[in-house]
Scaffold this active site. Structure first.
Site, PDB file in Angstrom:
ATOM      1  N   ASP A   1       0.817  -1.206   0.000  1.00 50.89           N
ATOM      2  CA  ASP A   1       0.000   0.000   0.000  1.00 50.89           C
ATOM      3  C   ASP A   1       0.854   1.261   0.000  1.00 50.89           C
ATOM      4  O   ASP A   1       1.816   1.379   0.768  1.00 50.89           O
ATOM      5  CB  ASP A   1      -0.900  -0.008   1.243  1.00 50.89           C
ATOM      6  CG  ASP A   1      -1.738   1.234   1.373  1.00 50.89           C
ATOM      7  OD1 ASP A   1      -2.605   1.445   0.519  1.00 50.89           O
ATOM      8  OD2 ASP A   1      -1.512   2.002   2.332  1.00 50.89           O
TER       9      ASP A   1
ATOM     10  N   GLU B   1       1.322   0.013  -4.910  1.00 51.96           N
ATOM     11  CA  GLU B   1       0.511   1.192  -5.181  1.00 51.96           C
ATOM     12  C   GLU B   1       1.441   2.379  -5.001  1.00 51.96           C
ATOM     13  O   GLU B   1       2.025   2.558  -3.930  1.00 51.96           O
ATOM     14  CB  GLU B   1      -0.662   1.301  -4.206  1.00 51.96           C
ATOM     15  CG  GLU B   1      -1.499   2.555  -4.459  1.00 51.96           C
ATOM     16  CD  GLU B   1      -2.350   2.948  -3.275  1.00 51.96           C
ATOM     17  OE1 GLU B   1      -3.363   3.630  -3.490  1.00 51.96           O
ATOM     18  OE2 GLU B   1      -2.007   2.593  -2.127  1.00 51.96           O
TER      19      GLU B   1
END
Length: 581
Positions: free
Chosen positions: A261, A296
């Site tokens: 993330d 990401e």
């Protein structure tokens, strides 16, 4: 051939089973004057060792609860494999070697990835690992090859997105036990599907993060991110806390990979960046199966995804934004640069992967990204929705709830699932679920009120996202996000349509990508008509799309043709022979 035995990853932090009923308890607490562990037998002092570490060996049994006491105050183990209850209470001793795996599994190559992102708490009515495992055959039949779970590390409260985790080694016990999670992974492997886990290494959540109370050296006082204190990645013990976490999940849960993330928020000034070392350490291990690493990253970097780089792919928001702007006409906030000429951006994305590659763009605050045309096509995970793009809307609307033209939606789906990038489906989108995906949490007190006010203020300035914002703390907000199951004919038809697309991908696109993940792209656009041809050497994949008012001629021998009587959108796909044949 017998299945390999369950494996244990020997963590530096926390409680580790040894032999003959003994355990090693270790904690990095350089700011502490004294550390003990509370077991059934009593309070046992740890010995102060070098470089801020404390440790001791003691007798204990799996399933026994324990706590660390730091300078007289009791805390959960920050590397606990499980909690007895919530994040504030005792931890539980877990021996991962006791689990009996049922399915041998050799993994799958990244060229065969067709990803399905799901949130455990809202994927089924029960919101558990066990219920999700029972629902896996439907995803297998859909054509999914990799299931990607939103974070499951334990966070405060019963329900939340998972990005506020504070115990990164412990599966959230509202979803089930560590063995329930292993059974979920085992069931997926038995159906021929892999499992990716979303992990958060850029911050810890705001409630239950006791490291900040007893180990201030874990953080940088002068650094912060939008989500909290900056982490001291330059400190070896802190760095290993997160590096070992990646290896732990892959080892003890036999996962097929990790999605990292918001890596742009990992601020590390070491000679070797945390992200580089994580990739290198994962690649250095012999897993006996392919391991996939996905990021990401708002920066649109290219170097992490070259053929010899440690990461497989990155989420490609650019594809989503361009298609979203074309289909909805929205133009606020981060959509603004993609609303200027979404057709041109779709053309660029089909050719190069990223749209923003460091160039100046109208309505953009600053240039972003690096050239990406030379990267493998499989370096880009393309999607029409994900938890962020849906859940960060005030009312959690999905694309199919914003677009009335169903032919347009089908054409966008075909472009996403048949292009030689890695496709991802967000849970429920495959059957046009009626459920939104809202932001929800289960905090209490001042933190709950702060989340309520912050969520409302976030959307006050957006006309497209305006209106009443559902209370993120209300249990009804969480319950409304459960996707249910396809019931209406339209829902079942759309699920069959996506299954057909994934079947075409499996038969025609995956074999080409397996042989050559970096085909030469030629993209031509005339107004709203686009044709993209990827030359794989042995054959060429051609996709034609009419994305507005324009003449459309389908291929002569198509794999698929899409048209609609009341829509200007159309699509066809074909395999063409090698131009030199």
């Amino acid at each position: 051939m017998p299945l390999p035995a369950s494996a244990r990853f020997a963590k530096s932090w926390g409680a580790e089973p040894l032999h003959d009923g003994r355990w090693c308890f270790s904690l990095w607490a350089p700011d502490a004057q004294g550390v003990s562990v509370a077991l059934a037998a009593g309070l046992i002092p740890l010995e102060n060792e070098a470089d801020g570490w404390w440790s001791i060996e003691a007798a204990a049994a799996p399933g026994e609860s324990y706590r660390f006491h730091v300078d007289g105050t009791a805390y959960p183990d920050p590397a606990a494999r499980a909690q007895e209850g919530d994040v504030h209470g005792p931890s539980l001793l877990v021996d991962p070697q006791e689990f009996d795996w049922q399915n041998d599994w050799d993994g799958l190559p990244w060229s065969e990835a067709a990803v399905y992102e799901l949130h455990l708490g809202t994927f089924t009515e029960e919101g558990t690992f066990a219920a999700a495992a029972r629902a896996l055959p439907r995803l297998r039949d859909l054509g999914v090859t990799l299931v990607e779970l939103l974070p499951v590390a334990q966070f405060d409260g019963r329900h939340g997105w998972g990005y506020d985790g504070v115990l990164p080694y412990a599966p959230h016990n509202a979803y089930g036990s560590p063995d329930d999670f292993r059974r979920f992974v085992d069931a997926a492997h038995g159906l021929g599907m892999g499992v990716l886990l979303d992990v958060v290494y850029n911050h810890l959540g705001p409630s239950g993060n006791y490291l900040s109370a007893w180990c201030p050296s874990f953080f940088h006082a002068e650094r912060s991110s939008p989500w909290g204190q900056g982490i001291a990645y330059e400190t070896p013990a802190v760095r290993d806390y997160f590096l070992e976490n990646a290896l732990y999940w892959l080892t003890e849960y036999r996962l097929d990979g990790l999605r990292l993330d918001a890596v742009h928020a990992i601020e590390d000034h070491s000679d070797r960046h945390f992200l580089d070392e994580l990739g290198e350490r994962v690649r250095a291990a012999d897993w006996g199966r392919p391991i996939h690493l996905v990021t990401e990253d708002e920066r649109n970097l290219a170097r992490y995804f070259a053929p010899d780089a440690p990461f497989d792919a990155t989420w490609n928001d650019d594809w989503h934004h361009a298609v979203h702007c074309l289909l909805t006409g929205e133009d606020e906030a981060y959509y603004a640069p993609f609303a200027v000429d979404p057709l041109a951006d779709i053309e660029t994305a089909l050719r190069d992967g990223y749209v923003e590659q460091g160039q100046q763009r109208p309505a953009a605050k600053a240039p972003r990204g690096e050239p990406s045309a030379a990267l493998p096509r499989t370096a880009f995970v393309n999607f029409l929705g994900n938890h962020d793009q849906v859940g960060n809307r005030a009312r959690g609307e999905r694309l199919h709830q914003l677009v009335a033209d169903r032919t347009a939606l089908r054409v966008a789906s075909a472009l996403t699932l048949l292009a030689p990038f890695v496709p991802m489906i967000f849970m429920g989108d495959e059957f046009l679920t009626d459920a939104p995906f809202l932001f929800f949490a289960d905090f209490t007190g001042d933190l709950a009120e702060a989340v309520r006010k912050g969520r409302a203020a976030e959307f006050a300035q957006f006309k497209a996202f305006g209106g009443e914002v559902p209370d993120p703390i209300s249990p009804e907000t969480f319950a409304a996000s459960r996707i249910g199951r396809p019931r209406r004919q339209e829902q079942r038809e759309h699920e069959r349509f996506l299954s057909e697309l994934l079947s075409l991908r499996r038969a025609h696109v995956m074999p080409l990508l397996a042989a050559n993940p970096a085909p030469i792209a030629a993209v031509r656009r005339e107004g709203a008509a686009i044709e993209a041809v990827w030359d794989f050497g042995e054959a060429r994949l051609s996709l034609r799309a009419c994305l507005g008012d324009a003449p459309f001629t389908p291929h002569g021998d198509p794999l698929l043709v899409l048209t609609g009587p009341d829509s200007p959108f159309a699509f066809s796909a074909a395999l063409l022979p090698d131009r030199h044949t």
